[in-house]
Design a protein around this motif. Sequence first.
Motif, PDB file in Angstrom:
ATOM      1  N   ALA A  63     -20.771   2.177  -3.364  1.00  0.00           N
ATOM      2  CA  ALA A  63     -19.985   3.153  -4.130  1.00  0.00           C
ATOM      3  C   ALA A  63     -18.715   2.546  -4.727  1.00  0.00           C
ATOM      4  O   ALA A  63     -18.169   3.078  -5.691  1.00  0.00           O
ATOM      5  N   GLY A  64     -18.221   1.445  -4.147  1.00  0.00           N
ATOM      6  CA  GLY A  64     -16.976   0.861  -4.639  1.00  0.00           C
ATOM      7  C   GLY A  64     -15.774   1.653  -4.185  1.00  0.00           C
ATOM      8  O   GLY A  64     -15.898   2.760  -3.644  1.00  0.00           O
ATOM      9  N   GLY A  65     -14.589   1.103  -4.424  1.00  0.00           N
ATOM     10  CA  GLY A  65     -13.376   1.706  -3.879  1.00  0.00           C
ATOM     11  C   GLY A  65     -12.863   2.903  -4.644  1.00  0.00           C
ATOM     12  O   GLY A  65     -12.241   3.794  -4.065  1.00  0.00           O
ATOM     13  N   HIS A  66     -13.105   2.961  -5.958  1.00  0.00           N
ATOM     14  CA  HIS A  66     -12.511   4.047  -6.749  1.00  0.00           C
ATOM     15  C   HIS A  66     -13.039   5.419  -6.342  1.00  0.00           C
ATOM     16  O   HIS A  66     -12.356   6.425  -6.471  1.00  0.00           O
ATOM     17  N   ALA A  67     -14.288   5.448  -5.851  1.00  0.00           N
ATOM     18  CA  ALA A  67     -14.916   6.729  -5.520  1.00  0.00           C
ATOM     19  C   ALA A  67     -14.174   7.468  -4.404  1.00  0.00           C
ATOM     20  O   ALA A  67     -14.317   8.684  -4.264  1.00  0.00           O
ATOM     21  N   TYR A  68     -13.364   6.724  -3.616  1.00  0.00           N
ATOM     22  CA  TYR A  68     -12.657   7.352  -2.500  1.00  0.00           C
ATOM     23  C   TYR A  68     -11.388   8.094  -2.946  1.00  0.00           C
ATOM     24  O   TYR A  68     -10.732   8.746  -2.137  1.00  0.00           O
ATOM     25  N   GLY A  69     -11.039   7.956  -4.228  1.00  0.00           N
ATOM     26  CA  GLY A  69      -9.937   8.741  -4.787  1.00  0.00           C
ATOM     27  C   GLY A  69      -8.591   8.521  -4.127  1.00  0.00           C
ATOM     28  O   GLY A  69      -7.774   9.442  -4.048  1.00  0.00           O
ATOM     29  N   SER A  70      -8.346   7.309  -3.633  1.00  0.00           N
ATOM     30  CA  SER A  70      -7.108   7.053  -2.913  1.00  0.00           C
ATOM     31  C   SER A  70      -6.855   5.552  -2.909  1.00  0.00           C
ATOM     32  O   SER A  70      -7.775   4.762  -3.137  1.00  0.00           O
ATOM     33  N   VAL A  71      -5.608   5.170  -2.624  1.00  0.00           N
ATOM     34  CA  VAL A  71      -5.333   3.729  -2.491  1.00  0.00           C
ATOM     35  C   VAL A  71      -5.967   3.189  -1.212  1.00  0.00           C
ATOM     36  O   VAL A  71      -6.036   1.985  -1.017  1.00  0.00           O
ATOM     37  N   TYR A  72      -6.399   4.090  -0.331  1.00  0.00           N
ATOM     38  CA  TYR A  72      -7.058   3.660   0.912  1.00  0.00           C
ATOM     39  C   TYR A  72      -8.554   3.927   0.790  1.00  0.00           C
ATOM     40  O   TYR A  72      -9.012   5.036   1.085  1.00  0.00           O
ATOM     41  N   PRO A  73      -9.323   2.949   0.330  1.00  0.00           N
ATOM     42  CA  PRO A  73     -10.761   3.187   0.181  1.00  0.00           C
ATOM     43  C   PRO A  73     -11.530   2.821   1.457  1.00  0.00           C
ATOM     44  O   PRO A  73     -10.947   2.388   2.457  1.00  0.00           O
ATOM     45  N   MET A 114       0.840  -1.207   0.000  1.00  0.00           N
ATOM     46  CA  MET A 114       0.000   0.000   0.000  1.00  0.00           C
ATOM     47  C   MET A 114       0.877   1.261   0.000  1.00  0.00           C
ATOM     48  O   MET A 114       0.542   2.253  -0.624  1.00  0.00           O
ATOM     49  N   ALA A 115       1.990   1.196   0.737  1.00  0.00           N
ATOM     50  CA  ALA A 115       2.836   2.396   0.858  1.00  0.00           C
ATOM     51  C   ALA A 115       3.386   2.821  -0.504  1.00  0.00           C
ATOM     52  O   ALA A 115       3.421   4.011  -0.827  1.00  0.00           O
ATOM     53  N   THR A 116       3.808   1.841  -1.330  1.00  0.00           N
ATOM     54  CA  THR A 116       4.359   2.219  -2.640  1.00  0.00           C
ATOM     55  C   THR A 116       3.263   2.715  -3.575  1.00  0.00           C
ATOM     56  O   THR A 116       3.510   3.528  -4.454  1.00  0.00           O
ATOM     57  N   GLN A 117       2.036   2.224  -3.376  1.00  0.00           N
ATOM     58  CA  GLN A 117       0.923   2.776  -4.167  1.00  0.00           C
ATOM     59  C   GLN A 117       0.611   4.193  -3.710  1.00  0.00           C
ATOM     60  O   GLN A 117       0.308   5.066  -4.513  1.00  0.00           O
ATOM     61  N   GLU A 118       0.657   4.396  -2.406  1.00  0.00           N
ATOM     62  CA  GLU A 118       0.372   5.730  -1.847  1.00  0.00           C
ATOM     63  C   GLU A 118       1.297   6.789  -2.455  1.00  0.00           C
ATOM     64  O   GLU A 118       0.869   7.911  -2.734  1.00  0.00           O
ATOM     65  N   ILE A 119       2.560   6.434  -2.661  1.00  0.00           N
ATOM     66  CA  ILE A 119       3.510   7.434  -3.170  1.00  0.00           C
ATOM     67  C   ILE A 119       3.615   7.409  -4.691  1.00  0.00           C
ATOM     68  O   ILE A 119       4.374   8.187  -5.265  1.00  0.00           O
ATOM     69  N   GLY A 120       2.881   6.525  -5.354  1.00  0.00           N
ATOM     70  CA  GLY A 120       2.931   6.460  -6.826  1.00  0.00           C
ATOM     71  C   GLY A 120       4.295   6.001  -7.313  1.00  0.00           C
ATOM     72  O   GLY A 120       4.836   6.522  -8.293  1.00  0.00           O
TER      73      GLY A 120
END
Length: 492
Positions: free
Chosen positions: A334-344, A116-122
């Motif tokens: 709503a699904g996870g994408h709606a939260y606009g983050s890797v942390y839905p 998750m951390a590497t996704q968080e930082i792109g």
Amino acid sequence: MSGTFVGMPAFPEAAREAVRDATLRGNLRHATHTIRAKRAKAVAEVPDWDRLREAGKRIKDHTLLHLDRYLEQLEASVTAAGGTVHWAADAEEANRIVAGLVKATGESEVVKVKSMATQEIGLNEALEAEGIRAYETDLAELIVQLGKDRPSHILVPAIHRNRGEIRDIFRREMGAWGRPAPDGLTDTPAELAEAARLHLREKFLRAKVGISGANFMVAETGTLVVVESEGNGRMCLTLPETLISVVGIEKIVPTWRDLEVFLQTLPRSSTAERMNPYTSMWTGTTDGDGPRAFHLVLLDNGRTDTLADEVGRQALRCIRCSACLNVCPVYERAGGHAYGSVYPGPIGAILSPQLRGTGSEIDASLPYASSLCGACYEVCPVAIDIPEVLVHLRERVVEGGQVTSRGDKVVLKPAKGHAAERAAMRAARWAFSHPGALRTGQRLASRTRRLHPRTLPGPGRAWSGTRDLPEVPAEPFRDWWRRTDGGKDGVK
Ligand code: SF4
């Protein structure tokens, strides 16, 4: 390369699109209900679950309170065991460090454990910009990467995809990334898993650099722990010559004894397993065994700002089990994408606005992405009171006193929007501090009550369309109180 969350619209807008997608809703409902039922059964088997939950909460709170001390201890332990520790204040610095380390090996490819951390930082996108290709090796992450998609769940990032969609992605995309999908691939789980296994195997055998996150870091020995179910993590952690781990500073636990608690609560809360299939632990480097070089990048990226908030800091206890997502009625629709983050889901709704600040529309809208039903708190294995933090963050957004993250200073930033709510609160404050005017207003409201509309005008129409507005009483409460001497004359 998977998509990013940059420029996402606010939650209500993104969610509106998602709830119209019947396939997505079907996939989500099926998956979350299945996992949630299994989790409940696995947790019910443990007689001292509540005590384990309390122990996990206390260990995390204690560690966060003394984080500076434990981080220094960890750095010393990792260094003594042959590893190198790097400190990254934000995403940019972490990406720069990792890209530099990979380049120093002369390699242009890396294999990755789900992180998750590497996704968080792109990280993948940053490495791509430096000419380095990152291969995701977790099955669900592979599906997301091949589909040029975004993760939508902490544990099952491709939860929004069904088997037919996955088969189509494999057939269409695998060839461009390496070994193509076998001819005549069907959507049976065994065939899909075999196609992924063959595709990934050649990457494991070729890779000289592995990149991971970690579920836990033990301060007393400098040991890192990765918990996974597929064995891909074990391959990435042991086969490459260089291992780089990017880990949030909150993932620390003081001792091995503390780890014992989380290795019981995490598998049952996440995959509903009594014991985790692959738990990999490593301490620095060992001659003749595993990677020759080990680098640990400790990531802040808004965590110390979060730690400074007495209510909000409990979000840093999170062990990323995803149980709160699987019980959340908002996430399910709503699904996870709606939260606009890797942390839905519920944890994303309290973590993202703290890590990133509420400067963007999406982050200012996330504390409202909840019905406050409390199901997330009930299942959380470290007892994070998510509804409490949501309300706390709503206050910040409305008050306009939100703390922006990054940098070494806490900055108060005025909130955008919510002008009507702020105006209403100002009017209420004025009325309650002018008792005479309040009394006159209440009497006037009682006398004219038959004239009051049953629905609100303008933007309030949608709200009152599904609710009954309370009737104004014929007599204001304070008049009744005076007339009846507080109800003593028997008037009820
Ligand atoms: S907030 Fe609690 S339930 Fe949700 S992912 Fe984190 S640890 Fe699990």
